[in-house]
Design a protein around this motif. Structure first.
Motif, PDB file in Angstrom:
ATOM      1  N   PHE A 219       8.880  -1.334  -6.002  1.00 24.42           N
ATOM      2  CA  PHE A 219       7.819  -1.645  -6.957  1.00 24.42           C
ATOM      3  C   PHE A 219       7.697  -3.157  -7.080  1.00 24.42           C
ATOM      4  O   PHE A 219       8.688  -3.854  -7.294  1.00 24.42           O
ATOM      5  CB  PHE A 219       8.127  -1.055  -8.339  1.00 24.42           C
ATOM      6  CG  PHE A 219       7.864   0.417  -8.424  1.00 24.42           C
ATOM      7  CD1 PHE A 219       6.564   0.900  -8.377  1.00 24.42           C
ATOM      8  CD2 PHE A 219       8.905   1.324  -8.562  1.00 24.42           C
ATOM      9  CE1 PHE A 219       6.303   2.269  -8.454  1.00 24.42           C
ATOM     10  CE2 PHE A 219       8.661   2.681  -8.640  1.00 24.42           C
ATOM     11  CZ  PHE A 219       7.364   3.157  -8.583  1.00 24.42           C
ATOM     12  N   GLU A 220       6.455  -3.617  -6.946  1.00 25.27           N
ATOM     13  CA  GLU A 220       6.161  -5.040  -7.116  1.00 25.27           C
ATOM     14  C   GLU A 220       5.465  -5.165  -8.462  1.00 25.27           C
ATOM     15  O   GLU A 220       4.321  -4.731  -8.610  1.00 25.27           O
ATOM     16  CB  GLU A 220       5.226  -5.469  -5.974  1.00 25.27           C
ATOM     17  CG  GLU A 220       4.667  -6.851  -6.097  1.00 25.27           C
ATOM     18  CD  GLU A 220       3.770  -7.197  -4.899  1.00 25.27           C
ATOM     19  OE1 GLU A 220       3.072  -6.302  -4.388  1.00 25.27           O
ATOM     20  OE2 GLU A 220       3.787  -8.357  -4.484  1.00 25.27           O
ATOM     21  N   VAL A 221       6.147  -5.710  -9.453  1.00 27.96           N
ATOM     22  CA  VAL A 221       5.576  -5.792 -10.795  1.00 27.96           C
ATOM     23  C   VAL A 221       4.996  -7.175 -10.998  1.00 27.96           C
ATOM     24  O   VAL A 221       5.690  -8.190 -10.877  1.00 27.96           O
ATOM     25  CB  VAL A 221       6.636  -5.476 -11.872  1.00 27.96           C
ATOM     26  CG1 VAL A 221       6.017  -5.572 -13.269  1.00 27.96           C
ATOM     27  CG2 VAL A 221       7.224  -4.088 -11.635  1.00 27.96           C
ATOM     28  N   GLU A 222       3.698  -7.196 -11.304  1.00 23.95           N
ATOM     29  CA  GLU A 222       2.993  -8.467 -11.447  1.00 23.95           C
ATOM     30  C   GLU A 222       3.447  -9.228 -12.681  1.00 23.95           C
ATOM     31  O   GLU A 222       4.045  -8.666 -13.595  1.00 23.95           O
ATOM     32  CB  GLU A 222       1.480  -8.202 -11.533  1.00 23.95           C
ATOM     33  CG  GLU A 222       0.916  -7.713 -10.212  1.00 23.95           C
ATOM     34  CD  GLU A 222      -0.571  -7.465 -10.286  1.00 23.95           C
ATOM     35  OE1 GLU A 222      -1.089  -7.228 -11.401  1.00 23.95           O
ATOM     36  OE2 GLU A 222      -1.214  -7.502  -9.226  1.00 23.95           O
ATOM     37  N   ASP A 223       3.115 -10.507 -12.703  1.00 21.92           N
ATOM     38  CA  ASP A 223       3.467 -11.352 -13.834  1.00 21.92           C
ATOM     39  C   ASP A 223       2.618 -11.022 -15.050  1.00 21.92           C
ATOM     40  O   ASP A 223       1.461 -10.641 -14.931  1.00 21.92           O
ATOM     41  CB  ASP A 223       3.201 -12.818 -13.484  1.00 21.92           C
ATOM     42  CG  ASP A 223       4.251 -13.364 -12.546  1.00 21.92           C
ATOM     43  OD1 ASP A 223       5.063 -12.565 -12.038  1.00 21.92           O
ATOM     44  OD2 ASP A 223       4.262 -14.576 -12.325  1.00 21.92           O
ATOM     45  N   GLY A 224       3.204 -11.211 -16.225  1.00 25.64           N
ATOM     46  CA  GLY A 224       2.425 -11.215 -17.456  1.00 25.64           C
ATOM     47  C   GLY A 224       1.807 -12.594 -17.654  1.00 25.64           C
ATOM     48  O   GLY A 224       1.896 -13.456 -16.792  1.00 25.64           O
TER      49      GLY A 224
ATOM     50  N   ASP B 239       0.809  -1.225   0.000  1.00 28.03           N
ATOM     51  CA  ASP B 239       0.000   0.000   0.000  1.00 28.03           C
ATOM     52  C   ASP B 239       0.841   1.273   0.000  1.00 28.03           C
ATOM     53  O   ASP B 239       0.473   2.271   0.622  1.00 28.03           O
ATOM     54  CB  ASP B 239      -0.952  -0.017   1.203  1.00 28.03           C
ATOM     55  CG  ASP B 239      -0.209  -0.209   2.518  1.00 28.03           C
ATOM     56  OD1 ASP B 239       0.988  -0.563   2.476  1.00 28.03           O
ATOM     57  OD2 ASP B 239      -0.813  -0.002   3.580  1.00 28.03           O
ATOM     58  N   PHE B 240       1.951   1.245  -0.709  1.00 31.58           N
ATOM     59  CA  PHE B 240       2.713   2.488  -0.821  1.00 31.58           C
ATOM     60  C   PHE B 240       1.818   3.538  -1.482  1.00 31.58           C
ATOM     61  O   PHE B 240       1.247   3.293  -2.549  1.00 31.58           O
ATOM     62  CB  PHE B 240       3.996   2.295  -1.636  1.00 31.58           C
ATOM     63  CG  PHE B 240       4.805   3.551  -1.729  1.00 31.58           C
ATOM     64  CD1 PHE B 240       5.690   3.900  -0.722  1.00 31.58           C
ATOM     65  CD2 PHE B 240       4.641   4.426  -2.802  1.00 31.58           C
ATOM     66  CE1 PHE B 240       6.412   5.088  -0.786  1.00 31.58           C
ATOM     67  CE2 PHE B 240       5.358   5.625  -2.868  1.00 31.58           C
ATOM     68  CZ  PHE B 240       6.243   5.950  -1.863  1.00 31.58           C
TER      69      PHE B 240
ATOM     70  N   ARG C 100       4.640  -0.704  -4.010  1.00 31.10           N
ATOM     71  CA  ARG C 100       3.542  -0.282  -4.878  1.00 31.10           C
ATOM     72  C   ARG C 100       3.410  -1.358  -5.940  1.00 31.10           C
ATOM     73  O   ARG C 100       4.358  -1.615  -6.685  1.00 31.10           O
ATOM     74  CB  ARG C 100       3.861   1.073  -5.519  1.00 31.10           C
ATOM     75  CG  ARG C 100       2.880   1.532  -6.617  1.00 31.10           C
ATOM     76  CD  ARG C 100       1.500   1.777  -6.035  1.00 31.10           C
ATOM     77  NE  ARG C 100       0.624   2.565  -6.907  1.00 31.10           N
ATOM     78  CZ  ARG C 100      -0.186   2.073  -7.841  1.00 31.10           C
ATOM     79  NH1 ARG C 100      -0.196   0.778  -8.097  1.00 31.10           N
ATOM     80  NH2 ARG C 100      -0.964   2.874  -8.532  1.00 31.10           N
ATOM     81  N   THR C 101       2.230  -1.993  -5.996  1.00 34.02           N
ATOM     82  CA  THR C 101       2.016  -3.053  -6.982  1.00 34.02           C
ATOM     83  C   THR C 101       1.715  -2.434  -8.340  1.00 34.02           C
ATOM     84  O   THR C 101       0.905  -1.504  -8.437  1.00 34.02           O
ATOM     85  CB  THR C 101       0.847  -3.947  -6.547  1.00 34.02           C
ATOM     86  OG1 THR C 101       1.124  -4.413  -5.227  1.00 34.02           O
ATOM     87  CG2 THR C 101       0.691  -5.143  -7.475  1.00 34.02           C
TER      88      THR C 101
END
Ligand code: C2O
Length: 554
Positions: free
Chosen positions: A532-537, A395-396, A432-433
């Motif tokens: 930064f949390e970058v979701e999977d493609g 929740d950034f 931050r997602t």
């Protein structure tokens, strides 16, 4: 091809300057450590053996780590550290789709002070090559520091001198002439030849101005991204940044002074403990008389608070337009306004008495969140196990808690209640997602509530476009008209101006956990960071792979 190295991190004894005796520091075979040279597309394999008394990780600064976020290096963000006692871990990653001057450094405590080196990626053989005439020679010019105390355990994380390629030069007045001469880096040049200088700022806390007497530069790249050729007499380089510049040896044959001096942005120079804020090296023409041990004339360096010169340099850089370069995405999916800066808060461990009230201590934050590293497992590991609870939260905030007004002086008084209320810095571990492939725009607003200082903000895992920068309050209405959407410079570290702002944009196309932080280590250590949390493609190529089984345990 595969480029393979073994890095043994160990204790090294080196002489103090201006003081008798030696000091034990931590390094990989000296300071700077070994240079890694690769071609674009190569696989890099580095076996790290930890013979030092400290927890160690190594970060490959500027390498995207596509598909290998585990190998990125920041301790407790993407891995647990390699523990002392001869423990080892092998980093494996690919350097595809990027070329230029990068570097590697330790990414745990303050170890990077003396654990660092160059990482050069040259154009692949058979590819187009450099987009400028082939230089006659190449030189790495690594800017760092000399430590009379072990930086990692020293309570004073300010260096005793600056260095060029590990040599402190003659920045201090307390040594013999011969000592000072011998401790200067030397660059041999041949008249009328062109040299590619690969300049790296590995200093813990200091931005530099860089000059060579009688010579000018053509900047051709910054942070391993090609730039439109830019002619200048002075180069400005913040911690974490790199600059590639062509220098023609077209002066009359002789010996010339190369110098760095600190760009302190907001601080009055010089700091206590420094015997000078300038360090020199020599550019010697082959066959010319060198003048013995006499130092040649110093360049006329900018004043340590010369923000105008820094701003001119930074805003003059644009990306080189050429086939295949990344272009700026014009629509934005995720828009963030992030304050970066220092504040003050009460030390939670302080118990006041009537005689000794509690003092506020410096704290750094982004949107009022003061980043704290987890201590049980790494964030990437927690994400992989789908158990972030107790390790981090997602929740950034996209905005600061109160709208920031740089022009409201009451909020800038150091130690005032207003400053403390606005930026107490909430200790937290927040990410931050980002949806895979989202376009992210970040306005980075330097608060300058405490300490007017430029913050070099570094993003792991990506390069970003620098759309604009300026001073005072960011105002979207006027600033968006100044955005360079055609050929903005591409970087991995942006020096957010003293009392100003910068706007960056990037595409979140690299799944993983990616640290973003101030590359001034004294700020990073008090919380100037987020993740930064970058979701999977959706395809196997755009999904996070399993972590290797041999990642170090916590
Ligand atoms: Cu060069 Cu996270 O750092």
């Amino acid at each position: 091809a595969t480029v393979e190295h073994t890095f043994t991190v160990a204790t090294l004894s080196w002489p103090r300057i201006c003081q008798p005796g030696n000091v034990s520091i931590t390094s990989v075979k000296g300071v700077p450590g070994p240079m890694i040279e690769a071609y674009e597309g190569d696989t890099v394999v580095v076996h790290v053996i930890n013979d030092s008394p400290y927890n160690v990780t190594i970060h490959w600064h500027g390498v995207f780590q596509r598909g290998t976020p585990w190998a990125d290096g920041p301790s407790m963000v993407t891995q647990c550290p390699i523990q002392p006692g001869g423990n080892r871990y092998t980093y494996r990653f690919n350097v595809s789709g990027q070329e230029g001057t990068l570097w590697w450094h330790a990414h745990s405590s303050f170890l990077r002070a003396t654990v660092h080196g160059a990482l050069i990626i040259r154009p692949r053989q058979g590819a187009a090559g450099y987009p400028f005439p082939r230089p006659d020679g190449e030189e790495v010019v690594l800017l760092g520091e000399w430590w009379n105390n072990e930086a990692v355990i020293s309570s004073n994380v300010y260096a005793d001198a600056y260095t060029i390629n590990g040599k402190p030069g003659d920045s201090y007045g307390c040594e013999t002439t011969a000592n000072r001469y011998n401790r200067r880096a030397k660059f041999e040049v041949t008249g009328n030849s062109t040299y590619l200088l690969r300049i790296i700022n590995a200093a813990l806390n200091t931005a530099f101005f860089f000059k060579v007497v009688g010579h000018t530069f053509t900047v051709v790249a910054a942070d391993a991204s090609y730039t439109t050729p830019y002619k200048t007499e002075v180069i400005v380089i913040a911690p974490g940044q790199t600059v590639d510049a062509l220098m023609v040896a077209d002066a009359s044959p002789g010996c010339y002074c190369m110098a760095i001096s600190s760009y302190q942005s907001g601080f009055p120079p010089p700091q206590a403990g420094f015997n000078g804020n300038t360090t020199t090296a020599l550019v010697e023409y082959a066959g010319a008389a060198t003048g013995g041990q006499q130092a040649p004339a110093l360049p006329d360096m900018p004043h340590p608070v010369d923000t105008a010169t820094a701003n001119r340099f930074y805003t003059s850089l644009t990306a080189l337009v050429r086939p295949g370069r990344p272009t700026v995405p014009l629509s934005v999916d995720t828009s963030m306004f992030v304050t970066v800066g220092l504040g003050l808060r009460f030390d939670p461990s302080c118990e006041p008495t009537p005689q000794t009230p509690c003092q506020r201590i410096p704290v750094a934050s982004m949107n009022n969140q003061s980043f704290v590293l987890p201590d049980t497992i790494s964030m990437l590991d927690a994400r992989h196990r789908k158990t972030p609870d107790g390790v981090y939260t997602s929740d950034f905030p996209d905005q600061p808690p109160v709208s920031f007004d740089y022009t409201n002086k009451s909020k800038q008084v150091v130690g005032s209640v207003a400053a403390a209320l606005l930026f107490p810095g909430n200790p937290s571990t927040k990410a931050r997602t980002l949806r895979y492939n989202a376009t992210v725009e970040m306005v980075l607003q330097n608060t300058a509530l405490v300490g007017r200082e430029s913050h070099p903000m570094h993003l792991h895992g990506f390069n970003f476009f620098v759309l604009a920068q300026g001073f005072g309050n960011y105002d979207g209405n006027t600033a968006s008209g100044q955005f360079n959407l055609g050929n903005p410079q591409v970087r991995n570290t942006i020096a957010v101006p003293t009392g100003g702002w910068a706007v960056i944009r990037f595409v979140a196309d690299n799944p993983g956990m990616w640290f973003m932080h101030c590359h001034i280590d004294t700020h990073l250590s008090i919380g100037l960071a987020m993740v930064f949390e970058v979701e999977d493609g959706l395809t196997p190529d755009t999904k996070l792979p399993q972590p290797p089984p041999d990642l170090p345990p916590c």
